[in-house]
Design a protein around this motif. Structure first.
Motif: not given
Ligand SMILES: [Zn+2]
Length: 160
Positions: A121, A123-124, A146, A149
């Motif tokens: 992911c 983002q995280c 994901c 998150c």
């Molecule tokens: Zn994520």
């Protein structure tokens, strides 16, 4: 080798799919050289069925045109583009833009078939991701989500 002046111009041309990524970082430019009074640029498409490549050829011509340089864009299909040609800066730009950078072709296939959870992911950083659709915002991308998150994100496919 590519003339430094030509590189500077080509670095300003971004991938039609990913505006933050220059085509130099994407690794699609094979060569650029002066042929008499014009520049001949050879590019290798990242994804052969990708309509963005026509746009890209036009963008390259426009960038040179702006400098008063006439250019010609040629497609080189072999050897095929591989994700190894994306520079480190390119991978970072992809992730910052929220797109998971492509894996190598073999891993890519496994991931798209859902056999392995190896898409990270953007983002995280979690690998607990699942594919929502083979096709994301364009045919060149798959849509993932994901599970950590919950953010959906695009994965840039490297299938040919
Ligand atoms: Zn994520």
């Amino acid at each position: 080798m590519i003339d430094h002046t030509l590189i500077t111009i080509l670095e300003k041309v971004s991938d039609p799919e990913i505006p933050v990524l220059s085509i130099m970082d994407m690794g699609v430019v094979r060569s650029a050289q002066w042929k008499e009074n014009k520049v001949e640029v050879s590019i290798t498409p990242t994804y052969s069925g990708c309509p963005a490549m026509d746009v890209l050829a036009e963008d390259i011509k426009a960038a040179f045109n702006e400098k008063g340089i006439i250019s010609e864009v040629k497609l080189v299909l072999a050897p095929a583009w591989t994700t190894d040609w994306i520079t480190a800066r390119g991978r970072k730009a992809l992730e910052d833009y929220g797109i998971a950078a492509p894996l190598d072709a073999e891993a890519d296939k496994e991931a798209l078939l859902g056999n392995k959870k190896i898409i990270k992911c953007p983002q995280c950083g979690s690998t607990e991701t699942k594919m929502i659709s083979q096709f994301g915002s364009t045919a060149c991308k798959a849509l993932f989500q994901c599970e950590t998150c919950q953010e959906p994100f695009d994965y840039f496919k490297c299938l040919k």
